[in-house]
Design an enzyme around this catalytic site. Structure first.
Site, PDB file in Angstrom:
ATOM      1  CE  LYS A 263      26.280 -44.905 -46.693  1.00 19.33           C
ATOM      2  NZ  LYS A 263      24.967 -44.349 -46.391  1.00 19.33           N
TER       3      LYS A 263
ATOM      4  CG  ASN B  33      26.199 -40.878 -50.274  1.00 21.00           C
ATOM      5  OD1 ASN B  33      26.757 -39.848 -50.655  1.00 21.00           O
ATOM      6  ND2 ASN B  33      24.904 -41.066 -50.408  1.00 21.00           N
TER       7      ASN B  33
END
Ligand code: ATR
Length: 298
Positions: free
Chosen positions: A82, A103
């Protein structure tokens, strides 16, 4: 096809290919995202495919860029990528910037936009799905890694009288608290430094549940008025949820709802239509009750 006509008049027309999306992570085989997005697509009539990409750190950047430079219309990013994903997009939304993590990637006009839907997913689950309402709550956030960081701004939007970040490694908690202090009353401490007084909401953003462990926090932080929320989810109770129930917490919940809500937010960014999350969450929880697996987080 019209059953009376004998032939389908649209049979010879060229059909457009379905839009392709994918989740990149390491590992990803456990992910529920294809199931969730498949249900969203069916429910909203979207012609799309959602794939899993097992992508180790050494290959992550090139694999995502190749995918989004060809058939991929958008991507989800999960552990451990991420933060790395913030560096391969052309633009970050303010909430991705704040979380320092991406994300969801949206491909728009040849440009890659990095967003973070985790915080919105957490907030929607707490306030809409679980119907929790507080006035000036005392909130305890456990952990100071990427998941905790992304939860800070959404939790501050609940206007807490105080937000305490507690972490096994105290320096990380203090650093995070200092970074967000302009947005509200935030402090950082180690687990043993927590006051012997209950909180209204405790959010577990550590990765302890993934190993069946519970952060070593004083039991006085929980009472019958406390809601304990584990961002991890799994079959049966996570270790943290079981711990909270044993201590008599008013409510103890795990992160299935957050998982579905962050996905809905990503789906809307990609497809421009908001799916109804309730039936998906219901099916998921019923299925999870029948499958043997260990806790995870997307
Ligand atoms: P994520 O992106 O999931 O947040 P991370 O950045 O590696 O993952 O952070 C993991 C968090 O869980 C950290 O806050 C970690 O504490 P440390 O900073 O002290 O390492 C916390 N954590 C992991 N296992 C834990 C355990 N058994 N008990 C308490 N905290 C734990």
């Amino acid at each position: 096809m019209n059953p009376l006509s004998g032939s389908d008049p649209s049979a010879d027309l060229p059909r457009s290919a379905p839009s392709v999306y994918g989740l990149f992570g390491h590992p990803v085989h456990h992910s529920w995202s294809p199931f969730i997005h498949g249900m969203f697509a069916k429910q909203t009539g979207q012609d799309m495919i959602y794939r899993l990409f097992e992508s180790p750190p050494a290959r992550f950047r090139s694999e995502v860029l190749t995918f989004l430079g060809s058939e991929g219309q958008g991507a989800n990013i999960t552990l451990p990528h991420k933060q790395a994903a913030t560096e391969l997009v052309n633009e970050l939304t303010p909430r991705a910037q704040m979380a320092d993590a991406v994300n969801t990637i949206v491909r728009r006009d040849g440009s890659l936009i990095g967003d973070n839907t985790d915080g919105a997913g957490l907030l929607t689950d707490l306030t809409s799905n679980l119907g929790l309402k507080w006035s000036a709550p005392r909130i305890l956030l456990l952990g100071a890694g990427g998941a905790a960081r992304g939860a800070i701004e959404p939790l501050l939007s609940l206007k807490p009288v105080k937000l305490v970040i507690a972490n096994r490694t105290v320096t990380k908690a203090s650093k995070l608290a200092a970074e967000f202090q302009d947005l509200g009353w935030v402090s950082g401490c180690e687990f043993s430094g927590l006051p012997d007084r209950s909180f209204d909401l405790i959010v577990n953003a550590t990765s302890a549940s993934l190993r069946g462990e519970v952060p070593l926090i004083p039991i006085g932080v929980v009472d019958s008025g406390t809601t304990c929320y584990d961002m991890a989810y799994g079959v049966g109770d996570t270790a943290f949820v079981a711990w909270a129930k044993r201590l008599g917490a008013g409510r103890a919940e795990q992160g299935w709802g957050m998982l579905v809500e962050q996905a809905a937010e990503a789906f809307e960014l990609w497809r421009g239509v908001r799916p109804d999350t309730a039936p998906v969450l219901q099916v998921l929880q019923a299925r999870a009750a029948r499958v043997t697996d260990s806790p995870s987080s997307d």
